[in-house]
Design a protein around this motif. Structure first.
Motif, PDB file in Angstrom:
ATOM      1  N   ALA A 141       0.991  -1.303   0.011  1.00 27.49           N
ATOM      2  CA  ALA A 141      -0.120  -0.047   0.033  1.00 27.49           C
ATOM      3  C   ALA A 141       1.056   1.271   0.058  1.00 27.49           C
ATOM      4  CB  ALA A 141      -1.092   0.020   1.221  1.00 27.49           C
ATOM      5  N   SER A 142       0.713   2.226  -0.806  1.00 24.49           N
ATOM      6  CA  SER A 142       1.360   3.393  -0.903  1.00 24.49           C
ATOM      7  C   SER A 142       1.202   4.320   0.273  1.00 24.49           C
ATOM      8  CB  SER A 142       1.175   4.196  -2.327  1.00 24.49           C
ATOM      9  OG  SER A 142      -0.174   4.728  -2.175  1.00 24.49           O
ATOM     10  N   SER A 143       2.250   4.971   0.557  1.00 27.48           N
ATOM     11  CA  SER A 143       2.178   5.868   1.821  1.00 27.48           C
ATOM     12  C   SER A 143       1.285   7.034   1.455  1.00 27.48           C
ATOM     13  CB  SER A 143       3.721   6.440   1.762  1.00 27.48           C
ATOM     14  OG  SER A 143       3.763   7.567   2.702  1.00 27.48           O
ATOM     15  N   THR A 144       1.164   7.451   0.350  1.00 31.29           N
ATOM     16  CA  THR A 144      -0.083   8.496  -0.093  1.00 31.29           C
ATOM     17  C   THR A 144      -1.424   7.905   0.340  1.00 31.29           C
ATOM     18  OG1 THR A 144       1.490   8.873  -2.086  1.00 31.29           O
ATOM     19  CG2 THR A 144      -0.526   9.962  -1.858  1.00 31.29           C
ATOM     20  N   ASN A 145      -1.633   6.817  -0.516  1.00 29.57           N
ATOM     21  CA  ASN A 145      -3.013   6.190   0.066  1.00 29.57           C
ATOM     22  C   ASN A 145      -3.559   5.891   1.504  1.00 29.57           C
ATOM     23  OD1 ASN A 145      -3.578   6.189  -2.796  1.00 29.57           O
ATOM     24  ND2 ASN A 145      -2.987   4.077  -2.835  1.00 29.57           N
ATOM     25  N   GLU A 180      10.456   1.490  -0.973  1.00 26.51           N
ATOM     26  CA  GLU A 180      10.245   2.548  -1.857  1.00 26.51           C
ATOM     27  C   GLU A 180       8.962   3.479  -1.612  1.00 26.51           C
ATOM     28  OE1 GLU A 180      10.671   0.633  -5.563  1.00 26.51           O
ATOM     29  OE2 GLU A 180      12.684  -0.095  -5.214  1.00 26.51           O
ATOM     30  N   GLY A 181       8.671   3.632  -0.617  1.00 22.63           N
ATOM     31  CA  GLY A 181       7.539   4.386  -0.280  1.00 22.63           C
ATOM     32  C   GLY A 181       6.213   3.624   0.130  1.00 22.63           C
ATOM     33  N   GLU A 182       6.449   2.423  -0.354  1.00 25.09           N
ATOM     34  CA  GLU A 182       5.023   1.610   0.068  1.00 25.09           C
ATOM     35  C   GLU A 182       5.413   0.811   1.181  1.00 25.09           C
ATOM     36  OE1 GLU A 182       2.938   1.173  -4.257  1.00 25.09           O
ATOM     37  OE2 GLU A 182       4.834  -0.262  -3.967  1.00 25.09           O
ATOM     38  N   PHE A 183       4.372   0.494   1.607  1.00 24.32           N
ATOM     39  CA  PHE A 183       4.452  -0.818   2.717  1.00 24.32           C
ATOM     40  C   PHE A 183       3.525  -1.823   2.846  1.00 24.32           C
ATOM     41  CE2 PHE A 183       5.787   2.492   5.750  1.00 24.32           C
ATOM     42  CZ  PHE A 183       5.496   3.772   5.270  1.00 24.32           C
TER      43      PHE A 183
END
Lengths: 283, 286
Positions: A141-145, A180-183
């Motif tokens: 899951a992206s950090s942004t989301n 890379e910014g995703e979890f």
């Protein structure tokens, strides 16, 4: 009270049948107790570390007798832990198949261990991230989301900046992995929460076609859609000249990873901390 | 094999329970608060077909499995609470874990204490007689090499605590706060300056160690400017001893404990008092 007497017997004598029926609980000695105490300081521990810990405990208590085979050692402890509804569970990291161990709770719901370390809104943030991860195709899951959901959190209002730090806390405490910014979920979270996840998200949850355990990251067949963990793929296709989907027999289009070999790693002298894992989107 | 609590047609309960937990965690120093939901859970499960206890009329219609589960919850609660080194109040135990099983609280606690000691090597003890607060004492001696295989950093603050405990004992079991800082300043630890390892030393010594019951911190009456005094707290007497602290002080000075005859005598007397059989175990005062 009957149980009290049984408990006392168990402590002082050789293992006896417990009231629960035919199960025989093992014996705890100080070696096992120290092992448990120290294991509890790790959220999750690689097999290499577990063996080291076991040897340490034998050494401290002056036991020069042969160190019990790890599997038996752990099974012995687990037979005692059974009545406490906890167990030392063995799993593997989803990216490279390293065997890992964690002390997990069998009887309770979701985030009880986390609940003591995090506030209400932080736990809710984790829950939101968990949902996004489970619903995603890639297991990431992206950090942004995730951060876009901060307004929906229960409890004290949290700003995005704060949420970023909380996510880092989750990474530090081995609940999430960041790439890379995703979890995605750390093996600790998978071991601890598999039951909870299967119960709470029965429709969204993905499982591995080979080992049938919870699957967050893996490869999938482009034809029939079945999924497999990377280490399960590695083992399944190990000596196959032409990899084919176990379900629909179509050609397996992804790169087959190597089976995890602890000895090879020791020779190479590289530690996981130094290697930067390559990020491959396999879906 | 093991039945775990399930949500039986009560879709909101899980969310509610989680909220109770999280609220409990947010309200106070961490707890695995499960609220009354915990006991309801257990009862719900076992109606599925747990074994029934024939023998104990006083516990009512609760199955053996439910009791086992309750003890398991209690053990986990105590372990987690103790991790933070905050003494565990009996009222918290009842509120967050025991719930409807209040009538057999003493038995549950006793069972939990037995399991804690047998399985983990932790002894549940009451901080002070009739205080209704508990801590866990490690029955295993910590060893230097433990630090290499631990997953956490241990507590770096232990060093500072040992120094303060040593100061207090060597000064006759009471020391003024001003004297403590006079000494610590020489080690580069100041009440008003942030410390690399200890963070806020003043807060650590006057608040955290006190909260954990390692130290007692009392205002000295009629002092101007106000001064405070430190003494050993109840946890210190349970976790260590005068002799151990004296040995630590001696080691630091590269001397022998006997070089301080007065303190050595006092420590010896303390050892003898400890060697006398205990008057009771960690039985909860009901």
């Amino acid at each position: 009270m009957e149980e009290g007497r049984a408990e006392r017997r168990r402590r002082t004598e050789a293992p006896s049948c417990t009231q629960g029926g035919a199960r025989r609980a093992g014996i705890m000695t100080d070696v096992h107790r120290r092992f448990l105490q120290l294991l509890m300081t790790h959220g999750v521990l690689e097999e290499r570390g577990v063996r080291r810990l076991q040897k340490h405990c034998y050494r401290v208590h002056g036991r020069t007798t042969a160190v019990e085979e790890l599997e038996d050692f752990i099974n012995n402890i687990n037979s005692v832990l059974e009545s406490l509804y906890i167990e030392i569970k063995k799993g593997a990291t989803e990216d490279d198949g390293r065997p890992v161990y964690a002390l997990v709770n069998l009887a309770t719901t979701p985030v009880s261990k986390m609940a003591s370390d995090f506030a209400e809104n932080e736990l809710d943030l984790f829950r939101k991230a968990l949902e996004l991860i489970i619903d995603s195709e890639t297991g990431f899951a992206s950090s942004t989301n995730i951060l876009n959901l901060v307004d929906q959190l229960k409890g004290k209002k949290m700003r995005k900046k704060e949420a970023e730090q909380v996510l880092q806390k989750f990474v530090q405490n081995k609940w999430l992995i960041e790439k890379e910014g995703e979890f995605t979920l750390h093996s600790r979270a998978i071991l601890e929460m598999e039951q909870y996840i299967r119960e709470t998200y029965p429709d969204a949850v993905k499982t591995c076609n080979i080992c049938h355990s919870l699957l967050i990251q893996g490869q999938s067949c482009e034809t029939c859609g079945i999924r497999m963990h990377l280490p399960c793929v590695a083992k399944y296709f190990q000596s196959a000249p032409e990899p084919r989907c176990p379900h629909c027999n179509d050609y397996w289009p992804h790169e087959i990873p190597e089976v995890f070999n602890p000895d090879k790693e020791r020779e190479a002298g590289t530690s996981k901390a130094n290697k930067k894992p390559s990020r491959s989107r396999q879906h | 094999m093991l039945q775990k609590p399930r949500n039986r047609g009560r879709p909101n309960t899980q969310a509610e329970r989680e909220r109770d937990w999280a609220r409990g965690a947010a309200e106070e120093a961490p707890s695995t608060s499960r609220g009354a939901g915990g006991s309801q859970e257990a009862r719900g499960t076992s109606s599925q077909g747990g074994r029934r206890a024939e023998a104990s009329p006083e516990v009512g219609p609760r199955s053996q499995q439910q009791l086992e589960l309750k003890v398991a919850e209690l053990v986990q609660f105590l372990l987690i609470k103790d991790q933070k080194k905050i003494p565990i109040k009996r009222t918290d135990i009842v509120k967050h874990v025991i719930g409807d099983y209040k009538d057999i609280f003493p038995d549950l606690l006793k069972l939990a204490a037995e399991r804690l000691e047998y399985v983990f090597g932790y002894k549940l003890v009451e901080l002070e007689p009739k205080s209704n607060t508990y801590i866990l004492i490690n029955t295993l001696e910590p060893v230097e090499e433990d630090a290499e295989v631990r997953g956490d950093q241990g507590t770096p603050t232990t060093g500072l605590l040992m120094i303060v405990l040593g100061l207090i004992f060597m000064k006759g079991n009471t020391i003024k706060e001003t004297e403590v800082w006079d000494f610590l300043r020489r080690l580069g630890v100041y009440p008003t300056k942030k410390h690399l390892v200890f963070g806020d030393p003043k807060k650590l010594i006057t608040e955290e160690f006190v909260r954990q019951r390692y130290l007692e911190y009392r205002r000295i009456p009629h002092t101007d400017p106000v001064d405070y005094e430190f003494q050993w707290g109840p946890r210190t007497n349970l976790e260590t001893s005068k002799m151990k602290v004296l040995k630590f002080v001696a080691k630091v000075h590269n001397q022998d404990p006997k070089d301080w005859p007065a303190q050595y005598c006092e420590a010896l007397a303390d050892e003898e008092a400890r060697a006398r059989p205990e008057t009771g175990g960690p039985t909860p005062s009901s």
